[in-house]
Design a protein around this motif. Structure first.
Motif, PDB file in Angstrom:
ATOM      1  N   ILE A 139       0.827  -1.216   0.000  1.00  0.00           N
ATOM      2  CA  ILE A 139       0.000   0.000   0.000  1.00  0.00           C
ATOM      3  C   ILE A 139       0.862   1.268   0.000  1.00  0.00           C
ATOM      4  O   ILE A 139       0.371   2.347  -0.302  1.00  0.00           O
ATOM      5  CB  ILE A 139      -0.960   0.006   1.209  1.00  0.00           C
ATOM      6  CG1 ILE A 139      -0.151  -0.083   2.528  1.00  0.00           C
ATOM      7  CG2 ILE A 139      -1.963  -1.126   1.101  1.00  0.00           C
ATOM      8  CD1 ILE A 139      -1.020   0.052   3.763  1.00  0.00           C
ATOM      9  N   THR A 140       2.132   1.121   0.321  1.00  0.00           N
ATOM     10  CA  THR A 140       3.013   2.295   0.347  1.00  0.00           C
ATOM     11  C   THR A 140       3.610   2.598  -1.017  1.00  0.00           C
ATOM     12  O   THR A 140       4.189   3.664  -1.220  1.00  0.00           O
ATOM     13  CB  THR A 140       4.158   2.069   1.346  1.00  0.00           C
ATOM     14  OG1 THR A 140       4.909   0.905   0.964  1.00  0.00           O
ATOM     15  CG2 THR A 140       3.606   1.878   2.750  1.00  0.00           C
ATOM     16  N   THR A 141       3.486   1.672  -1.945  1.00  0.00           N
ATOM     17  CA  THR A 141       4.028   1.872  -3.290  1.00  0.00           C
ATOM     18  C   THR A 141       2.898   2.233  -4.229  1.00  0.00           C
ATOM     19  O   THR A 141       1.936   1.479  -4.372  1.00  0.00           O
ATOM     20  CB  THR A 141       4.720   0.591  -3.796  1.00  0.00           C
ATOM     21  OG1 THR A 141       5.706   0.185  -2.849  1.00  0.00           O
ATOM     22  CG2 THR A 141       5.389   0.837  -5.146  1.00  0.00           C
ATOM     23  N   PRO A 142       2.968   3.394  -4.879  1.00  0.00           N
ATOM     24  CA  PRO A 142       1.852   3.820  -5.732  1.00  0.00           C
ATOM     25  C   PRO A 142       1.743   2.976  -7.003  1.00  0.00           C
ATOM     26  O   PRO A 142       2.743   2.579  -7.594  1.00  0.00           O
ATOM     27  CB  PRO A 142       2.217   5.271  -6.079  1.00  0.00           C
ATOM     28  CG  PRO A 142       3.708   5.321  -5.960  1.00  0.00           C
ATOM     29  CD  PRO A 142       4.068   4.376  -4.859  1.00  0.00           C
ATOM     30  N   GLY A 143       0.511   2.694  -7.399  1.00  0.00           N
ATOM     31  CA  GLY A 143       0.257   2.009  -8.655  1.00  0.00           C
ATOM     32  C   GLY A 143      -0.091   3.007  -9.739  1.00  0.00           C
ATOM     33  O   GLY A 143      -0.278   4.203  -9.477  1.00  0.00           O
ATOM     34  N   ILE A 144      -0.176   2.554 -10.951  1.00  0.00           N
ATOM     35  CA  ILE A 144      -0.492   3.454 -12.055  1.00  0.00           C
ATOM     36  C   ILE A 144      -1.980   3.771 -12.061  1.00  0.00           C
ATOM     37  O   ILE A 144      -2.802   3.003 -11.552  1.00  0.00           O
ATOM     38  CB  ILE A 144      -0.068   2.865 -13.411  1.00  0.00           C
ATOM     39  CG1 ILE A 144      -0.855   1.582 -13.717  1.00  0.00           C
ATOM     40  CG2 ILE A 144       1.410   2.624 -13.473  1.00  0.00           C
ATOM     41  CD1 ILE A 144      -0.760   1.151 -15.158  1.00  0.00           C
ATOM     42  N   THR A 145      -2.329   4.915 -12.657  1.00  0.00           N
ATOM     43  CA  THR A 145      -3.735   5.312 -12.779  1.00  0.00           C
ATOM     44  C   THR A 145      -4.194   5.336 -14.229  1.00  0.00           C
ATOM     45  O   THR A 145      -5.391   5.298 -14.499  1.00  0.00           O
ATOM     46  CB  THR A 145      -3.957   6.703 -12.166  1.00  0.00           C
ATOM     47  OG1 THR A 145      -3.131   7.651 -12.865  1.00  0.00           O
ATOM     48  CG2 THR A 145      -3.592   6.710 -10.688  1.00  0.00           C
ATOM     49  N   VAL A 146      -3.244   5.407 -15.169  1.00  0.00           N
ATOM     50  CA  VAL A 146      -3.579   5.459 -16.597  1.00  0.00           C
ATOM     51  C   VAL A 146      -2.772   4.377 -17.311  1.00  0.00           C
ATOM     52  O   VAL A 146      -1.541   4.335 -17.213  1.00  0.00           O
ATOM     53  CB  VAL A 146      -3.285   6.839 -17.214  1.00  0.00           C
ATOM     54  CG1 VAL A 146      -3.648   6.841 -18.694  1.00  0.00           C
ATOM     55  CG2 VAL A 146      -4.043   7.931 -16.473  1.00  0.00           C
ATOM     56  N   LEU A 147      -3.484   3.500 -18.045  1.00  0.00           N
ATOM     57  CA  LEU A 147      -2.833   2.407 -18.767  1.00  0.00           C
ATOM     58  C   LEU A 147      -3.312   2.404 -20.207  1.00  0.00           C
ATOM     59  O   LEU A 147      -4.512   2.424 -20.479  1.00  0.00           O
ATOM     60  CB  LEU A 147      -3.162   1.067 -18.104  1.00  0.00           C
ATOM     61  CG  LEU A 147      -2.630  -0.202 -18.792  1.00  0.00           C
ATOM     62  CD1 LEU A 147      -1.110  -0.197 -18.856  1.00  0.00           C
ATOM     63  CD2 LEU A 147      -3.128  -1.452 -18.075  1.00  0.00           C
ATOM     64  N   GLN A 148      -2.360   2.381 -21.135  1.00  0.00           N
ATOM     65  CA  GLN A 148      -2.667   2.344 -22.566  1.00  0.00           C
ATOM     66  C   GLN A 148      -1.984   1.122 -23.172  1.00  0.00           C
ATOM     67  O   GLN A 148      -0.780   0.935 -23.026  1.00  0.00           O
ATOM     68  CB  GLN A 148      -2.151   3.615 -23.240  1.00  0.00           C
ATOM     69  CG  GLN A 148      -2.318   3.645 -24.739  1.00  0.00           C
ATOM     70  CD  GLN A 148      -1.670   4.865 -25.356  1.00  0.00           C
ATOM     71  OE1 GLN A 148      -2.343   5.708 -25.926  1.00  0.00           O
ATOM     72  NE2 GLN A 148      -0.374   4.977 -25.240  1.00  0.00           N
ATOM     73  N   MET A 149      -2.747   0.256 -23.850  1.00  0.00           N
ATOM     74  CA  MET A 149      -2.188  -0.972 -24.421  1.00  0.00           C
ATOM     75  C   MET A 149      -3.009  -1.419 -25.621  1.00  0.00           C
ATOM     76  O   MET A 149      -4.148  -0.972 -25.806  1.00  0.00           O
ATOM     77  CB  MET A 149      -2.183  -2.112 -23.384  1.00  0.00           C
ATOM     78  CG  MET A 149      -0.963  -2.168 -22.514  1.00  0.00           C
ATOM     79  SD  MET A 149      -0.954  -3.672 -21.526  1.00  0.00           S
ATOM     80  CE  MET A 149       0.636  -3.504 -20.720  1.00  0.00           C
ATOM     81  N   THR A 150      -2.427  -2.322 -26.393  1.00  0.00           N
ATOM     82  CA  THR A 150      -3.205  -3.031 -27.405  1.00  0.00           C
ATOM     83  C   THR A 150      -3.966  -4.159 -26.711  1.00  0.00           C
ATOM     84  O   THR A 150      -3.501  -4.698 -25.703  1.00  0.00           O
ATOM     85  CB  THR A 150      -2.300  -3.632 -28.484  1.00  0.00           C
ATOM     86  OG1 THR A 150      -1.418  -4.592 -27.875  1.00  0.00           O
ATOM     87  CG2 THR A 150      -1.472  -2.558 -29.183  1.00  0.00           C
ATOM     88  N   PRO A 151      -5.130  -4.540 -27.215  1.00  0.00           N
ATOM     89  CA  PRO A 151      -5.871  -5.649 -26.594  1.00  0.00           C
ATOM     90  C   PRO A 151      -5.059  -6.942 -26.523  1.00  0.00           C
ATOM     91  O   PRO A 151      -5.129  -7.663 -25.526  1.00  0.00           O
ATOM     92  CB  PRO A 151      -7.095  -5.802 -27.510  1.00  0.00           C
ATOM     93  CG  PRO A 151      -7.301  -4.438 -28.076  1.00  0.00           C
ATOM     94  CD  PRO A 151      -5.931  -3.868 -28.255  1.00  0.00           C
ATOM     95  N   SER A 152      -4.268  -7.233 -27.562  1.00  0.00           N
ATOM     96  CA  SER A 152      -3.482  -8.479 -27.553  1.00  0.00           C
ATOM     97  C   SER A 152      -2.483  -8.491 -26.411  1.00  0.00           C
ATOM     98  O   SER A 152      -2.277  -9.519 -25.758  1.00  0.00           O
ATOM     99  CB  SER A 152      -2.748  -8.654 -28.885  1.00  0.00           C
ATOM    100  OG  SER A 152      -3.650  -8.939 -29.925  1.00  0.00           O
ATOM    101  N   LEU A 153      -1.840  -7.364 -26.176  1.00  0.00           N
ATOM    102  CA  LEU A 153      -0.858  -7.286 -25.098  1.00  0.00           C
ATOM    103  C   LEU A 153      -1.550  -7.314 -23.742  1.00  0.00           C
ATOM    104  O   LEU A 153      -1.071  -7.955 -22.800  1.00  0.00           O
ATOM    105  CB  LEU A 153      -0.022  -6.007 -25.255  1.00  0.00           C
ATOM    106  CG  LEU A 153       1.399  -6.044 -24.700  1.00  0.00           C
ATOM    107  CD1 LEU A 153       2.212  -7.134 -25.366  1.00  0.00           C
ATOM    108  CD2 LEU A 153       2.075  -4.706 -24.885  1.00  0.00           C
ATOM    109  N   PHE A 154      -2.682  -6.630 -23.642  1.00  0.00           N
ATOM    110  CA  PHE A 154      -3.421  -6.591 -22.380  1.00  0.00           C
ATOM    111  C   PHE A 154      -3.891  -7.984 -21.982  1.00  0.00           C
ATOM    112  O   PHE A 154      -3.897  -8.333 -20.797  1.00  0.00           O
ATOM    113  CB  PHE A 154      -4.605  -5.629 -22.513  1.00  0.00           C
ATOM    114  CG  PHE A 154      -5.341  -5.380 -21.229  1.00  0.00           C
ATOM    115  CD1 PHE A 154      -4.757  -4.664 -20.200  1.00  0.00           C
ATOM    116  CD2 PHE A 154      -6.627  -5.859 -21.045  1.00  0.00           C
ATOM    117  CE1 PHE A 154      -5.432  -4.429 -19.013  1.00  0.00           C
ATOM    118  CE2 PHE A 154      -7.309  -5.633 -19.873  1.00  0.00           C
ATOM    119  CZ  PHE A 154      -6.709  -4.913 -18.849  1.00  0.00           C
ATOM    120  N   ARG A 155      -4.256  -8.809 -22.953  1.00  0.00           N
ATOM    121  CA  ARG A 155      -4.730 -10.168 -22.661  1.00  0.00           C
ATOM    122  C   ARG A 155      -3.656 -11.022 -22.007  1.00  0.00           C
ATOM    123  O   ARG A 155      -3.965 -11.998 -21.341  1.00  0.00           O
ATOM    124  CB  ARG A 155      -5.195 -10.842 -23.953  1.00  0.00           C
ATOM    125  CG  ARG A 155      -6.471 -10.302 -24.530  1.00  0.00           C
ATOM    126  CD  ARG A 155      -6.915 -11.100 -25.738  1.00  0.00           C
ATOM    127  NE  ARG A 155      -8.126 -10.545 -26.324  1.00  0.00           N
ATOM    128  CZ  ARG A 155      -8.160  -9.838 -27.446  1.00  0.00           C
ATOM    129  NH1 ARG A 155      -7.034  -9.622 -28.114  1.00  0.00           N
ATOM    130  NH2 ARG A 155      -9.297  -9.360 -27.903  1.00  0.00           N
TER     131      ARG A 155
END
Length: 1116
Positions: A361-377
């Protein structure tokens, strides 16, 4: 039609001069539309924010009018888009055309009106202060750079550029491996030097890079310090450090053979970057993007997605793909942070997931993610649902683009419906020709098909090009803009019309509905003709996906040469043949005859290209069976449709439920082709593919007639193929028997019930035929290497290294090195291989073109094959170097990870990797054998024998390995301690490597084979007990007539089983039975044999080098 002008007045109010501490205000405009009926002029007055406040009512109404005009989709006739750029016309109630004219006020002093501040200007970025700009996720803690530090570093780099007299207003090429904090600063520095950047592929060769830069008109190059650059093409200027990363500055060397600059016209003012398209919308094109083209995209996305300084954006798109510029510029526009992961999705999706969405919880995660559907899968449905698109996830915005958006069925496996109320899940669409994204749709429901959306900004317009005047069905989508214009020399220099709106073809077919929504259908080139019938690959894919499970995907591929339709189905869980066949039947029942695939291929993963898109070319290669015998081509088709063509031992009891009376109810090979589910379309495809192997055209026509004759059983067709004269496979194939025919008539019923069938099979005699040979001018002593059964590569004493087509022997490439080659080639991929040389260098080269990619000076002769770790991340080179005889490099960057010296002498043998232990065992010429950590090179244990070790060690079981001294001593040793458990003494010296054949083998033994100079090949039986004990016994040894230096090769040849191929120094080649050592075949070549042969099972061919200067190909 009356002419109507839209006059745009730019009204600027006098602004105070800004000092360094004053943040420039963003000049936000409002719009007012005035109508002048006398001269049919519509005047558009664009005012600043202050004036807009005074005329709020008029501005709001005018914005609505402009929005309705700019965002409308236009239906146009084919003739209207014959040229890339056409005037934007639309019929409206007033029957007026629109034209834009720019007017400036005379009362504005030119000294006050300056160029608008760009989003990457360091004076603007300075105002973000200590807000994080780049976060490099590392362990145990992140490495972060604030905007203040970034600006300071940029100023230092700018001084370096000025010191090297790099002029303003030019292009600078970048050759970087992956995104790093320093690469972000380099891009900022180039832009603030009033130059534009051009990112190139990290593996591009110097010659090709030189050519691309010449075409782009770019003279300067910045590369990572470890990347080699050819001195023939580039002049070294300087090197500098950016956060401990070294970069080198080069200047292009011009010659008389340079290609001309593509651009015939001057580049646009305010150039931002140059990029090369991937070729998705046609042939790859060079695109020059001005700031005015990309900036509206960034501003509009920032507003629609509410990007702020609190956001963390993942910078994971390759720098050669323009969505990466959107990721970086979104952060610069809003003072957000970009996060860079140490790992890429190709290397480890799990590690990327942990970096983007940490559990701490002390390490921030990303809020915006941009990817191709193939990579996201590749994250996997469960990880997406539990970590990425859960209500507790830090993610706020997900942008999926570059490919067709996932289906509603797949989306439902990723998230709960309420997630759409918490997060922006967006379908973004665009083309590189209009600087990335142009349309966006934010998901509101998981139950309706997802459209492409509406234009992201007011600069973009759409047009649908229909082939018919009724404007029905699908049309090709065109994107256009008045101001967002990239310069594409390949297109714009051909058509020099100065149109008001410049349209760019997307190559995508879309369907527009009455409500104005636009839906993607497929690529324009996915509509193909199959035997005269037009079929849509996209439509077939969608029909097939309706028959699949929610977690499964389908893609249809068209093999142009064979006119073959292949359906690939991705399913994470392997399916049995029964399950595959049931699904195939279901799919075929829902497709028209012309739509039915010729072949179904089930895979657990679909490959992605460098930009994260589905790699259809690679997928087609994986699904294309090479050099199949004619019978196998037909049987692979039947496999998907007939249950009773399976092998006898598979689900035998189920087959008994079939009616045994084949006369009344035929099954298996007693069915005709049509009864087996074949159509005329399938018959055409099969005849075309099998016909490539037929010498006589009449036989191909006769095959077609047999397939379509319902009275001809498949058995007759296969028999015909067995007798036909084929050019590829000259040996007769064994006759085909159906499983039921294989059961003898006298077999008792109990034997039938239990499925036990005992038959005596006469093993056919084996003969080899010489297919081809290639001259290397001098001795070929190197072991032969092969890649995926398609290519073979070998070097010679003549310094020549050749890559050849495994089937025909046709030369793919030739490479001449500075010295002789005795090292075996190691393939990293189809386009990258490496080999060691006597000159002490390790060479990376493209085996398809012969171009040198990189070379590393190791410091001594390299005879051992370069070792590639199982995870593909490390290369280990053992050599004759006097300082460090073991060196470990990173595969991706060829950086030295560690180096060491083992023993007092050189190393001839290749290392042995211990599975899942991140360690290797190395044998040296001073008799030592050592276990070394792959991670850091630390020695885990070291042992010493009395004699040198030329043989490469082998693994007997997970806890035991074998090594051999030159005096004939073969040892079985414990992996964890190096302790010798047992030894065997041969009657001569051992120079060949050891070969192991593990169970299942004859009587369940592990066999160890090696050649000896006492003219024998030895086969030892070995028994081991979990590393605690081991024993060697001689199983057989066979006299081959001369000394054996080459390593024996184990072949699997059905139905004969496992055989051993041996080469002797007098040129003799011998084939022996692995079970008993009995010689099956022998012959003699005209020269001595020291080269270790290579066997490709799918082709049934063996390749070996000879000291008569030839490489030979023998077919079984």
């Amino acid at each position: 039609m009356a002419n109507v002008e839209i006059k745009t007045e730019i009204i600027e109010e006098e602004q105070p001069l800004l000092d360094d501490k004053t943040e420039p205000e963003t000049n936000v405009h409002s719009v007012e539309i005035k109508t002048e009926p006398d001269d049919d002029v519509i005047q558009v007055v664009v005012a600043t924010r202050d004036e807009a406040d005074k005329k709020n009512k008029q501005c709001s109404s005018s914005e609505a009018i402009v929005d309705s005009v700019i965002k409308s989709e236009i239906d146009i006739e084919p003739t209207q888009l014959e040229e890339p750029c056409e005037k934007y016309e639309q019929s409206c109630s007033s029957d007026k055309a629109l034209k834009i004219v720019h007017i400036s006020r005379e009362d504005i002093e030119p000294t006050i009106v300056g160029e608008p501040t760009k989003l990457y200007d360091i004076q603007r970025l300075r105002n973000f202060g200590n807000v994080p700009f780049v976060i490099k996720r590392m362990e145990p803690q992140d490495f972060s750079i604030s905007y203040t530090k970034a600006v300071s570093s940029v100023e230092t780099i700018l001084e370096q550029l000025r010191r090297n007299q790099v002029p303003n207003g030019i292009g600078i090429a970048l050759r970087i491996a992956n995104h790093t904090p320093s690469s972000c600063l380099l891009i900022l520095s180039i832009l603030n030097h009033k130059c534009h950047f051009y990112s190139n592929d990290k593996l591009i060769l110097s010659k090709a890079l030189h050519w691309q830069m010449c075409c782009a008109g770019i003279d300067y190059l910045i590369v990572n310090g470890y990347m080699p650059v050819g001195a023939v093409y580039f002049e070294y200027l300087d090197s500098f450090l950016v956060f401990n990363e070294e970069y080198k500055l080069f200047k292009l060397k011009h010659t008389s053979k340079d290609p001309p600059i593509e651009a015939k016209a001057p580049l646009p003012a305010n150039m931002c970057y140059t990029i090369t398209t991937t070729g998705t919308t046609g042939t790859p094109k060079l695109i020059h993007v001005p700031y005015e083209c990309i900036a509206p995209n960034i501003v509009a996305l920032s507003q629609k997605l509410n990007i702020s300084m609190a956001d963390v954006i993942y910078l994971g798109t390759p720098c050669t793909f323009d969505p990466s510029i959107v990721e970086l510029f979104l952060a610069l526009q809003n003072g957000s942070a970009v996060l860079i992961s140490h790992y890429t999705m190709r290397e480890s999706p799990k590690r990327v997931l942990s970096a983007l969405f940490p559990t701490s919880i002390t390490t921030p995660g990303i809020t915006v993610l941009q990817m191709t559907p193939s990579l996201f899968r590749q994250f996997g449905a469960s990880a997406i649902r539990e970590r990425i698109l859960s209500s507790s996830s830090s993610l706020r915005v997900l942008l999926l683009g570059g490919e067709p958006f996932p289906s509603n069925v797949e989306l439902a496996t990723w998230m709960e419906p309420q997630i759409l109320l918490q997060k922006h899940i967006c379908n973004v669409y665009g083309i590189t020709e209009i600087s990335c994204w142009s349309m966006m749709h934010v998901l509101k429901s998981l139950h309706s098909r997802v459209p492409l959306g509406t234009p992201i900004d007011d600069q973009t317009v759409l047009a649908v090009h229909y082939e018919n005047k009724q404007k029905e069905g699908c049309g090709e989508l065109y994107l256009g803009s008045v101001t967002r214009r990239c310069y594409i020399p390949q297109v714009d220099d051909v058509d020099k019309k100065n149109a008001s709106i410049c349209y760019r073809a997307t190559g995508d077919l879309v369907r527009r509905f009455d409500d104005g929504s636009i839906f993607y259908e497929e690529r324009a080139n996915d509509v193909v003709k199959r035997a005269g019938t037009r079929i849509s690959l996209g439509l077939i894919t969608r029909k097939i996906e309706k028959c699949l499970h929610s977690s499964e995907l389908a893609v249809c591929l068209w093999q142009e040469e064979l006119q073959k339709l292949i359906c690939c189905i991705r399913c994470f869980e392997p399916k049995t043949k029964v399950q595959q066949r049931a699904q195939t039947f279901d799919i075929l029942s829902k497709l028209a005859c012309a739509e039915q695939p010729d072949r179904f291929v089930y895979l657990q993963h679909f490959p992605c290209d460098a930009h994260g898109k589905l790699d259809k070319k690679l997928l087609l290669k994986e699904c294309t069976l090479l050099a199949q015998p004619a019978q196998d081509i037909l049987k692979s088709f039947l496999h998907d449709r007939l249950e009773c063509v399976d092998t006898l031992n598979e689900r035998f009891a189920k087959k008994q439920r079939l009616d045994i009376n084949a006369t009344n109810n035929p099954c298996g090979y007693d069915l005709s082709f049509r009864q087996a589910g074949g159509t005329s379309f399938h018959a055409i495809t099969l005849c075309r593919e099998i016909g490539l192997q037929m010498c006589i055209d009449d036989e191909q026509r006769h095959l077609f007639e047999l397939l379509l004759d319902e009275n001809v059983p498949l058995r007759v067709v296969l028999s015909f193929l067995d007798t036909a004269k084929l050019v590829t496979h000259n040996t007769k194939l064994k006759p085909v028997e159906s499983p039921l025919d294989a059961i003898p008539a006298a077999t008792p019923s109990c034997s039938r019930a239990c499925g036990l069938v005992i038959t005596r099979v006469e093993q056919p005699a084996i003969h080899f035929q010489y297919h081809w040979k290639v001259n290397f001018s001098k001795c070929v002593d190197s072991p032969v290497a092969q890649y995926e059964g398609r290519y073979v590569a070998v070097g010679a004493h003549s310094k020549i290294l050749r890559t050849l087509d495994a089937l025909t022997g046709q030369e793919q490439s030739t490479l001449r090195l500075p010295d002789r080659i005795e090292c075996k080639v190691t393939f990293l991929s189809e386009q990258l291989a490496m080999v060691g040389c006597y000159d002490g260098c390790l060479y990376g080269f493209n085996p398809l073109t012969g171009e040198m990619v990189w070379n590393i000076d190791i410091g001594g002769m390299i005879k051992a094959q370069p070792f590639l770790s199982a995870d593909g991340e490390r290369i280990v080179i053992c050599s004759y170097a006097e300082d460090y005889n073991v060196m470990c490099l990173s595969t991706e960057r060829q950086q030295v990870l560690w180096c060491m010296r083992i023993g007092e002498k050189a190393i001839f043998a290749s290392p042995l990797e211990l599975p899942r232990q991140q360690a290797i065992i190395i044998c040296t010429l001073d008799g030592g054998y050592t276990r070394v950590s792959l991670l850091d090179g630390s020695v885990q244990w070291a042992k010493k024998c009395k004699q040198p070790m030329f043989a490469s060690p082998v693994l007997l079981d997970p806890n035991t390995f074998a090594c051999a001294e030159v005096n004939g001593q073969v040892h079985a040793c414990n992996v964890n301690s190096g302790k010798i458990l047992d030894s065997y003494s041969a009657e001569g010296n051992i120079f060949s490597a050891l070969v192991v054949r593990s169970p299942p083998t004859h009587m369940g033994h592990t066999f160890v084979l090696f050649g000896c100079i006492d003219h024998h090949v030895y086969c030892l039986r070995c028994k081991t007990t979990a590393g605690k004990s081991a024993s060697f016994e001689l199983h057989w040894k066979v006299d081959v007539g001369a000394s054996v230096y080459a390593t024996p090769t184990i072949l699997k040849i059905e139905p004969n089983g496992f055989l051993v191929f041996c080469c002797a120094t007098d040129g003799r080649v011998v084939l022996a039975n692995l079970s008993n050592g009995q010689i099956q075949w022998s012959d003699k070549l005209p020269g001595e044999l020291f080269s270790t042969p290579c066997y490709i099972e799918s082709l049934r061919r063996i390749y070996l080098g000879c000291r008569d200067n030839y490489l030979y190909c023998l077919g079984i």
